[in-house]
Design a protein around this motif. Structure first.
Motif, short mmCIF file in Angstrom:
data_model
loop_
_atom_site.label_atom_id
_atom_site.label_comp_id
_atom_site.label_asym_id
_atom_site.label_seq_id
_atom_site.Cartn_x
_atom_site.Cartn_y
_atom_site.Cartn_z
N LYS A 136 0.86 -1.18 0.00
CA LYS A 136 0.00 0.00 0.00
C LYS A 136 0.90 1.23 0.00
N SER A 137 0.53 2.21 -0.81
CA SER A 137 1.40 3.37 -0.98
C SER A 137 1.62 4.13 0.32
N THR A 138 0.67 4.01 1.28
CA THR A 138 0.80 4.76 2.53
C THR A 138 1.39 3.92 3.66
N ASP A 139 1.67 2.63 3.38
CA ASP A 139 2.21 1.75 4.42
C ASP A 139 3.59 2.23 4.89
N THR A 140 3.80 2.13 6.21
CA THR A 140 5.15 2.31 6.74
C THR A 140 5.76 0.92 6.86
N GLY A 142 8.68 -0.07 8.25
CA GLY A 142 9.58 -0.37 9.34
C GLY A 142 10.84 0.48 9.24
N THR A 143 11.74 0.26 10.17
CA THR A 143 12.99 1.04 10.21
C THR A 143 14.19 0.10 10.20
N GLY A 144 15.35 0.67 9.94
CA GLY A 144 16.58 -0.12 9.86
C GLY A 144 17.46 0.44 8.77
N SER A 145 18.01 -0.45 7.95
CA SER A 145 18.84 0.00 6.84
C SER A 145 18.78 -1.00 5.71
N MET A 146 19.06 -0.52 4.50
CA MET A 146 19.14 -1.41 3.36
C MET A 146 20.40 -1.06 2.56
N THR A 147 21.09 -2.09 2.10
CA THR A 147 22.34 -1.88 1.37
C THR A 147 22.18 -2.37 -0.06
N LEU A 148 22.45 -1.46 -1.02
CA LEU A 148 22.40 -1.80 -2.43
C LEU A 148 23.80 -2.14 -2.90
N ASN A 149 23.92 -3.16 -3.74
CA ASN A 149 25.21 -3.58 -4.28
C ASN A 149 25.06 -3.87 -5.77
N VAL A 150 25.86 -3.16 -6.59
CA VAL A 150 25.85 -3.38 -8.03
C VAL A 150 27.30 -3.49 -8.50
N ASN A 151 27.68 -4.65 -8.95
CA ASN A 151 29.03 -4.88 -9.51
C ASN A 151 30.13 -4.41 -8.55
N GLY A 152 29.94 -4.70 -7.24
CA GLY A 152 30.95 -4.37 -6.24
C GLY A 152 30.82 -2.99 -5.63
N LYS A 153 29.96 -2.15 -6.16
CA LYS A 153 29.75 -0.82 -5.58
C LYS A 153 28.53 -0.87 -4.66
N THR A 154 28.67 -0.28 -3.45
CA THR A 154 27.60 -0.39 -2.46
C THR A 154 27.16 0.97 -1.95
N LYS A 158 19.89 4.57 5.38
CA LYS A 158 19.19 4.45 6.66
C LYS A 158 17.69 4.66 6.44
N ILE A 159 16.91 3.77 7.02
CA ILE A 159 15.45 3.87 6.91
C ILE A 159 14.89 4.19 8.30
N ASP A 160 14.21 5.37 8.39
CA ASP A 160 13.60 5.75 9.66
C ASP A 160 12.21 6.33 9.39
N SER A 161 11.64 6.96 10.39
CA SER A 161 10.27 7.45 10.26
C SER A 161 10.11 8.53 9.19
N SER A 162 11.24 9.11 8.74
CA SER A 162 11.14 10.17 7.73
C SER A 162 11.06 9.64 6.30
N ASN A 163 11.42 8.36 6.10
CA ASN A 163 11.45 7.85 4.72
C ASN A 163 11.05 6.39 4.61
N ASN A 164 10.27 5.86 5.59
CA ASN A 164 10.01 4.42 5.57
C ASN A 164 8.74 4.03 4.83
N THR A 165 8.27 4.92 3.91
CA THR A 165 7.23 4.52 2.95
C THR A 165 7.93 4.10 1.67
N LEU A 166 7.17 3.47 0.77
CA LEU A 166 7.78 3.02 -0.48
C LEU A 166 8.34 4.20 -1.29
N SER A 167 7.57 5.30 -1.34
CA SER A 167 8.04 6.47 -2.09
C SER A 167 9.23 7.12 -1.39
N GLY A 168 9.25 7.10 -0.05
CA GLY A 168 10.38 7.64 0.70
C GLY A 168 11.64 6.85 0.44
N ILE A 169 11.51 5.54 0.34
CA ILE A 169 12.68 4.70 0.06
C ILE A 169 13.19 4.95 -1.35
#
Length: 513
Positions: A136-140, A142-154, A158-169
């Motif tokens: 759901k577009s308005t769902d929160t 959760g909080t924590g962190s997510m790490t993206l990795n593409v061809n060795g670059k990362t 940080k995911i917190d209350s300011s950006n923990n919606t899908l659009s915020g991420i």
């Protein structure tokens, strides 16, 4: 009769000025007046006029030569620029690359060799695109962190209350300063909102991986974890024609356990060039053919095209004609600087560098190089060999048909004429470098003229000081003279009154009675 301009703008004859000075002695006794400032200026100017004119004339001559030499230097620099690529062999190494189909373009650079190559494109390089499960577009999430990795670059976000919606991420991914090459967007479908990620680069090695470190292991944030892998190339029977096979290139895959799906697999471009297999993570393939860069699009897939590498005749012709134009500009400029026009007033009949040894040396060196042949015996070639003839006025004229024919059908003659060792352009370039370099003849002449102008300025300063001293001296003399005349007038009046005059018997005469 010579006249001298005074400081007030009037013109005074210096001989007459001296006569007026003598006359002032007489005038002093008769109370007449005269313009002393003009008189002093005339006398001073008469004394320094010769030196002033000589210095001004020398200054004008030096500045005229400096301007002429600046013009000469500029036109020689343009000539050198026009022949640089002819001198170093770059122009004759220019090639064009032309494909006879669609979706394949190429450029040829230094090192390319003329020839024709069959190019078959099996598939172009693509970037991986993956889509998350629905939220759901308005769902929160959760909080924590997510790490993206593409061809060795990362990049860890940080995911917190300011950006923990899908659009915020999605926004946090796009704005990350260390983004490893991933773009994020939201697609709203009938089942909800989806996070869509796309690798910015193409190729098999650009699969997207996401690991999640959630503060709450039961939160929805964990559903955004995804792992990419690769599948090797495979060959299967064409279901529509059992006699044919279908080859699937190596491609990216994903672990779909988190609800992610792969929309487009990342894969390298695969093609054959003259029967040799070639792969590239980019759709611009460099050096599969030495000195040639190819670019493929989807229009080329499944086709075999002939890629022809040939001499860039138009480019070579343009460069040679630009050299001819620059040389003719030099000839016309040199003629102007060394011209003689008897119809002009005396002193203005000759060009600024008429009879100048430096100018003559430069002209002779350049014209000699242009007119002589390259090579020996039957192998001799000159500009006329490729359709460029020397005219009576020293300029060059190009026969475009002959030049095109020479470039197309007799490239050996052109290569010999413009060889980078002792070709026409190489010899001219060496001479021009000698003329234009720091410490060369033009630089030395410019330095000498500037030094002369500096000396003239010093002499003018000294002459100005001398003029001021003379003016002060003459003014002092006339002031003393005027004082003397005034005293003499008083004494004359006294003597007249004492001894009598035309209308008076005088005091002594009266006393004598």
């Amino acid at each position: 009769m010579t006249t001298v301009a005074t400081s007030t703008g009037s013109t005074v004859d210096p001989t007459s000025a001296v006569q007026q000075a003598a006359q002032s002695i007489i005038s002093g006794s008769t109370n007449s007046t005269m313009d002393v400032n003009s008189l002093v200026s005339a006398i001073v100017n008469a004394k320094v006029a010769g030196q002033t004119d000589a210095l001004n004339n020398k200054k004008t001559a030096d500045n005229t030569q400096l301007t002429a030499i600046g013009t000469l230097k500029s036109i020689l620099s343009l000539l050198q620029s026009s022949l640089t690529n002819l001198a170093n062999g770059t122009t004759l190494s220019q090639f064009t690359a032309t494909a006879d189909g669609k979706g394949l373009t190429a450029t040829a650079a230094s090192g390319a060799v003329a020839g024709s190559y069959a190019v078959n494109v099996q598939n172009i390089a693509t970037s991986q695109s993956i889509t998350s499960g629905a939220f759901k577009s308005t769902d929160t999430l959760g909080t924590g962190s997510m790490t993206l990795n593409v061809n060795g670059k990362t990049s860890t976000i940080k995911i917190d209350s300011s950006n923990n919606t899908l659009s915020g991420i999605a926004s946090a991914i796009n704005s990350a300063s260390d983004n490893p090459g991933v773009t994020a967007t939201i697609v709203n479908g009938t089942d909800g909102a989806h996070l869509v990620l796309r690798s910015a680069a193409t190729g098999l090695a650009t699969g997207i991986n996401i690991t999640v470190d959630a503060d709450d292991s039961t939160s929805s944030l964990g559903k955004l974890a995804v792992k990419s892998g690769t599948a090797v190339a495979s060959t299967t029977t064409d279901p529509n024609d059992p006699t044919k096979t279908i080859t699937t290139p190596a491609r990216t895959t994903i672990d779909s356990s988190g609800g992610w799906t792969q929309n487009t697999a990342g894969q390298d471009a695969n093609l054959t060039v003259a029967g040799t297999a070639v792969s590239s993570p980019s759709n611009t393939i460099k050096d599969a053919i030495t000195g040639v860069s190819m670019t493929v699009t989807s229009d080329s897939v499944g086709t075999t095209q002939n890629l022809t590498i040939g001499q860039d005749v138009n480019g070579q012709k343009t460069t040679i004609e630009a050299f001819v134009t620059a040389y003719n500009n030099f000839v016309s400029t040199a003629a102007s600087l060394t011209s003689f026009d008897s119809t002009q007033a005396a002193g203005s009949q000759g060009g600024a560098l008429l009879g100048d040894s430096m100018m003559n040396s430069i002209k002779n060196t350049i014209s000699s190089t242009i007119s002589k042949a390259i090579g020996t015996g039957k192998d001799q070639v000159n500009l006329a060999s490729i359709g460029i003839s020397l005219q009576p006025d020293g300029t060059l004229q190009t026969d475009e048909t002959k030049l095109t024919d020479a470039l197309t059908n007799n490239s050996g003659t052109v290569a010999s004429l413009f060889n980078s060792t002792n070709g026409v352009a190489a010899q001219l370039n060496t001479s021009l470098t000698s003329f234009l370099q720091t410490g060369g003849v033009i630089d030395a002449r410019t330095t000498a003229l500037n030094n002369d102008l500096s000396n003239i300025a010093d002499q003018q300063t000294q002459l100005t000081a001398y003029t001021q001293q003379l003016t002060t001296s003459y003014n002092n003399q006339f002031t003393a003279l005027n004082t003397l005349m005034s005293s003499m007038a008083t004494q004359a009046n006294y003597l007249t009154a004492l001894f009598g005059g035309t209308n008076s018997a005088g005091a002594l005469a009266t006393n004598a009675k």
